[in-house]
Design a protein around this motif. Structure first.
Motif, mmCIF file in Angstrom:
data_model
loop_
_atom_site.group_PDB
_atom_site.id
_atom_site.type_symbol
_atom_site.label_atom_id
_atom_site.label_comp_id
_atom_site.label_asym_id
_atom_site.label_seq_id
_atom_site.Cartn_x
_atom_site.Cartn_y
_atom_site.Cartn_z
ATOM 1 N N VAL B 22 -9.633 -60.901 -64.568
ATOM 2 C CA VAL B 22 -9.741 -60.466 -63.154
ATOM 3 C C VAL B 22 -10.688 -60.626 -62.545
ATOM 4 O O VAL B 22 -11.099 -61.125 -61.330
ATOM 5 C CB VAL B 22 -9.137 -59.081 -63.287
ATOM 6 C CG1 VAL B 22 -9.023 -58.624 -61.582
ATOM 7 C CG2 VAL B 22 -7.596 -59.018 -63.571
ATOM 8 N N ALA B 23 -11.844 -60.057 -63.229
ATOM 9 C CA ALA B 23 -13.291 -60.275 -62.556
ATOM 10 C C ALA B 23 -13.935 -61.640 -62.581
ATOM 11 O O ALA B 23 -14.542 -61.995 -61.335
ATOM 12 C CB ALA B 23 -14.148 -59.400 -63.761
ATOM 13 N N TYR B 73 -24.792 -63.693 -56.748
ATOM 14 C CA TYR B 73 -23.752 -63.842 -57.700
ATOM 15 C C TYR B 73 -24.168 -63.830 -59.241
ATOM 16 O O TYR B 73 -24.475 -64.742 -59.748
ATOM 17 C CB TYR B 73 -22.889 -65.125 -57.182
ATOM 18 C CG TYR B 73 -22.253 -64.838 -56.061
ATOM 19 C CD1 TYR B 73 -20.912 -64.464 -56.106
ATOM 20 C CD2 TYR B 73 -22.759 -65.082 -54.739
ATOM 21 C CE1 TYR B 73 -20.182 -64.055 -55.047
ATOM 22 C CE2 TYR B 73 -22.049 -64.702 -53.508
ATOM 23 C CZ TYR B 73 -20.722 -64.368 -53.669
ATOM 24 O OH TYR B 73 -20.149 -64.133 -52.654
ATOM 25 N N ASP B 74 -24.509 -62.698 -59.691
ATOM 26 C CA ASP B 74 -24.900 -62.699 -61.209
ATOM 27 C C ASP B 74 -23.889 -62.077 -62.120
ATOM 28 O O ASP B 74 -23.250 -60.937 -61.731
ATOM 29 C CB ASP B 74 -25.886 -61.423 -61.067
ATOM 30 C CG ASP B 74 -26.677 -61.254 -62.259
ATOM 31 O OD1 ASP B 74 -26.074 -61.938 -63.409
ATOM 32 O OD2 ASP B 74 -27.759 -60.504 -62.444
ATOM 33 N N TYR B 75 -23.135 -63.074 -62.731
ATOM 34 C CA TYR B 75 -21.902 -62.568 -63.539
ATOM 35 C C TYR B 75 -22.530 -62.182 -65.045
ATOM 36 O O TYR B 75 -22.394 -62.699 -65.870
ATOM 37 C CB TYR B 75 -20.943 -63.722 -63.715
ATOM 38 C CG TYR B 75 -19.770 -63.443 -64.088
ATOM 39 C CD1 TYR B 75 -18.980 -62.934 -63.310
ATOM 40 C CD2 TYR B 75 -19.331 -63.300 -65.626
ATOM 41 C CE1 TYR B 75 -17.446 -62.397 -63.746
ATOM 42 C CE2 TYR B 75 -18.216 -62.848 -65.817
ATOM 43 C CZ TYR B 75 -17.258 -62.495 -65.105
ATOM 44 O OH TYR B 75 -16.112 -62.087 -65.731
ATOM 45 N N ARG B 76 -22.948 -61.070 -64.953
ATOM 46 C CA ARG B 76 -23.148 -60.381 -66.285
ATOM 47 C C ARG B 76 -22.470 -58.991 -66.162
ATOM 48 O O ARG B 76 -22.646 -58.102 -65.093
ATOM 49 C CB ARG B 76 -25.004 -59.881 -66.287
ATOM 50 C CG ARG B 76 -25.746 -61.168 -66.776
ATOM 51 C CD ARG B 76 -27.148 -60.824 -66.783
ATOM 52 N NE ARG B 76 -27.742 -60.268 -65.531
ATOM 53 C CZ ARG B 76 -28.723 -59.477 -65.243
ATOM 54 N NH1 ARG B 76 -29.354 -59.094 -66.509
ATOM 55 N NH2 ARG B 76 -29.249 -59.226 -64.120
ATOM 56 N N ILE B 81 -20.442 -54.172 -61.932
ATOM 57 C CA ILE B 81 -20.001 -52.974 -61.065
ATOM 58 C C ILE B 81 -20.760 -53.244 -59.563
ATOM 59 O O ILE B 81 -20.138 -53.276 -58.681
ATOM 60 C CB ILE B 81 -20.268 -51.615 -61.574
ATOM 61 C CG1 ILE B 81 -19.507 -51.313 -63.005
ATOM 62 C CG2 ILE B 81 -20.024 -50.299 -60.656
ATOM 63 C CD1 ILE B 81 -17.972 -51.119 -62.782
ATOM 64 N N PHE B 82 -22.072 -53.362 -59.635
ATOM 65 C CA PHE B 82 -22.956 -53.289 -58.400
ATOM 66 C C PHE B 82 -22.458 -54.808 -57.443
ATOM 67 O O PHE B 82 -22.674 -54.905 -56.383
ATOM 68 C CB PHE B 82 -24.178 -53.487 -58.938
ATOM 69 C CG PHE B 82 -24.604 -52.133 -59.610
ATOM 70 C CD1 PHE B 82 -24.792 -51.006 -58.835
ATOM 71 C CD2 PHE B 82 -25.332 -52.283 -61.078
ATOM 72 C CE1 PHE B 82 -25.133 -49.697 -59.493
ATOM 73 C CE2 PHE B 82 -25.517 -51.034 -61.603
ATOM 74 C CZ PHE B 82 -25.476 -49.872 -61.011
#
Lengths: 115, 115
Positions: B22-23, B73-76, B81-82
């Motif tokens: 989903v994320a 757009y930091d996909y960690r 959450i932030f």
């Protein structure tokens, strides 16, 4: 010292007010022409952009063009012979746009441009 | 230690495979949406560009957008959450696109986003 030099050293060349006027216009016209070409390419790139990565390709393209034009369009009389030679050889400038610039300078410009 | 903390520390939160799916989709959709908006603005800017300086204004705009999106757009999973909170508050993401993400995470996202 080059024994074969037949022209005054480029840094010593003086530009008259009339020549400066011609040079300024020619320079401006070439710059405007090259920017128009960049703009046309940009329009094509943006029209066909579909993925987000295309946006950054456009950015890369503009970064490269900005660096190149910043380096190329150097309006200092000490380097103008070389600048005009390059613009002639790249086709951004036509010889007739330099009409009014003294023959010695024109010989050097043509020699550098090899046109 | 914050005595009032009612949620698990964000760095300790685990994401299930289903939540990651989903994320990942929500993240991708928000990014695509923001890039589309940049592209639309770019088209307008290029359509109305008349002077050479307008080209470099476009370049400045793209540089700014690239820096902002790279940072945003930091996909960690440790910061997601932030990231989602910011995307919700800026309107690049809708809450229903996060359906499937656990309630504890959603509470934290809503709290951070204040939406």
């Amino acid at each position: 010292m080059c024994a074969n030099r037949i022209y005054a050293p480029i840094h010593d060349i003086k530009w008259s007010d009339a020549e400066k006027l011609v040079a300024r216009n020619a320079f401006k016209n070439a710059y405007g022409r090259e920017c128009k070409a960049i703009q046309a390419k940009l329009k094509k790139m943006i029209a066909t952009a579909s993925a987000p990565s295309n946006l950054w390709e456009i950015h890369d393209y503009l970064s490269e063009q900005r660096n190149q034009t910043d380096e190329k369009y150097d309006y200092r009389y000490s380097v103008l012979i070389f600048v005009f030679a390059r613009l002639l050889s790249e086709g951004w400038l036509q010889k007739n746009e330099l009409k009014g610039i003294g023959e010695e300078k024109m010989k050097q410009i043509r020699m550098e441009a090899s046109v």
